[in-house]
Motif scaffolding. Structure first.
Motif, PDB file in Angstrom:
ATOM      1  N   LYS A   1      20.947  44.376  25.015  1.00  0.00           N
ATOM      2  CA  LYS A   1      19.898  44.257  26.027  1.00  0.00           C
ATOM      3  C   LYS A   1      20.298  43.278  27.127  1.00  0.00           C
ATOM      4  N   ALA A   2      20.854  42.140  26.708  1.00  0.00           N
ATOM      5  CA  ALA A   2      21.253  41.120  27.688  1.00  0.00           C
ATOM      6  C   ALA A   2      22.367  41.624  28.593  1.00  0.00           C
TER       7      ALA A   2
ATOM      8  N   ALA B   1      21.735  43.066  32.242  1.00  0.00           N
ATOM      9  CA  ALA B   1      21.179  42.236  33.326  1.00  0.00           C
ATOM     10  C   ALA B   1      21.770  42.546  34.702  1.00  0.00           C
TER      11      ALA B   1
ATOM     12  N   ASP C   1      17.220  47.403  38.660  1.00  0.00           N
ATOM     13  CA  ASP C   1      16.017  47.894  37.993  1.00  0.00           C
ATOM     14  C   ASP C   1      15.968  49.415  38.097  1.00  0.00           C
TER      15      ASP C   1
END
Length: 332
Positions: free
Chosen positions: A305-306, A309, A313
């Motif tokens: 998940k990290a 970054a 979006d």
């Protein structure tokens, strides 16, 4: 029809990418055909159409679309990834002498080992034909390296799986080869074909790598505490096949002399008796290695998940984050 809020992340992704997934399926059907050897599409169709999630090709499509790719070749690359995956499954079932996959008889059981191996070879060859069509050397390098790494990981597992000297570092090396290599290649080529910035391509690679590791750790953990109806595997298959996976590696590291003798007999020597699986489960619970393994899987999911970054979006980015959570939710 379920609402988006109640659908699993991979189902939401499949719905979002439905047109692309249909195109991938059509290309797979076209390229698995053979004029001269009808057994090839028979064996391939048995596995390809067995109801798998097609998670790896979907990762390629998601990565490309998230990076605003609007060309045709993400379809070819997704099909390439699925052919590589299917080829490895055919080979794995022969090596493991498996009788069941996804709740159905394996191809080697329905036909024979020779057919499974040779059709797997055919699919590998098809994957290399497909990966050349976009005309991208970086893409060919990533996917051909992944194919070699997968084979290397499988061979390493042969020597490590029944050796009590295998530690967590070697286990991770095996997992990176046999599972994570294709996840990371699938996501990385999606960014590369979209000509995404280097930092975003690296982020996609890191996501696929961490997700693949979490995925395999969860799979290994479910072998000892999963539901047969949900996993399509019998609890304890890895133990019966003498595979030294992470829960057992952790237990061996904490074993006293008597416990170590049990692992030597059952895993290294393969002399298993009635009640041994129950005793193995008792030792895993005694040393709390199932919980420790679950923590490791969750840590890798968090790394996945990290890693996202640097990506902009996007609705697909949110789905990829949810996917990492879903992978480990199966063991919570």
């Amino acid at each position: 029809m379920k609402s988006d809020a109640t659908m699993k992340p991979h189902d939401r992704m499949a719905a979002y990418l439905a047109d692309d997934m249909d195109a991938v399926s059509a290309l797979i059907r076209e390229r698995m055909a053979s004029k001269h050897a009808p057994r090839i599409p028979e064996v391939t169709a048995h596995l390809v159409e067995a109801g798998g999630k097609r998670l790896r090709p979907m990762l390629t499509l998601a990565a490309a679309r998230m990076c605003d790719y609007d060309g045709p070749y993400h379809i070819h690359l997704a099909a390439t990834v699925e052919f590589i995956h299917t080829a490895t499954l055919l080979h794995d079932d022969v090596v493991d002498e498996s009788a069941q996959r996804r709740g159905r008889p394996t191809a080697n059981l329905l036909w024979d080992n020779q057919s499974s191996v040779l059709v797997g070879d055919y699919l590998f060859a098809r994957s290399f034909q497909l990966m050349t069509e976009p005309g991208s050397m970086p893409v060919m390098r990533i996917l051909s390296n992944a194919a070699a790494t997968i084979a290397e990981g499988e061979v390493l597992q042969l020597t490590a799986a029944q050796n009590l000297a295998t530690d967590e570092a070697i286990y991770l090396q095996v997992v990176r080869g046999k599972t994570a290599a294709l996840f990371s290649a699938a996501t990385e080529v999606g960014g590369v074909i979209a000509d995404a910035p280097e930092g975003q391509v690296k982020a996609l690679y890191d996501y696929g790598d961490a997700l693949g590791i979490a995925f395999q750790i969860v799979d290994d953990l479910l072998d000892y505490q999963g539901d047969t109806g949900a996993t399509g595997k019998n609890v304890g298959d890895d133990f019966r096949e003498r595979k030294l996976t992470l829960p057992v590696i952790k237990a061996v590291a904490k074993a006293d002399a008597e416990e170590r003798a049990f692992w030597v007999r059952t895993i290294e020597k393969g002399k298993q008796e009635d009640g041994d699986l129950d005793h193995a489960l008792m030792l895993l619970n005694k040393h709390d290695t199932l919980t420790a393994t679950q923590r490791d899987a969750c840590d890798w999911a968090e790394k996945a998940k990290a890693a996202l970054a640097p990506l902009p979006d996007h609705e697909l980015k949110d789905m990829l984050i949810d996917l990492a959570d879903y992978v480990v939710s199966r063991i919570s």
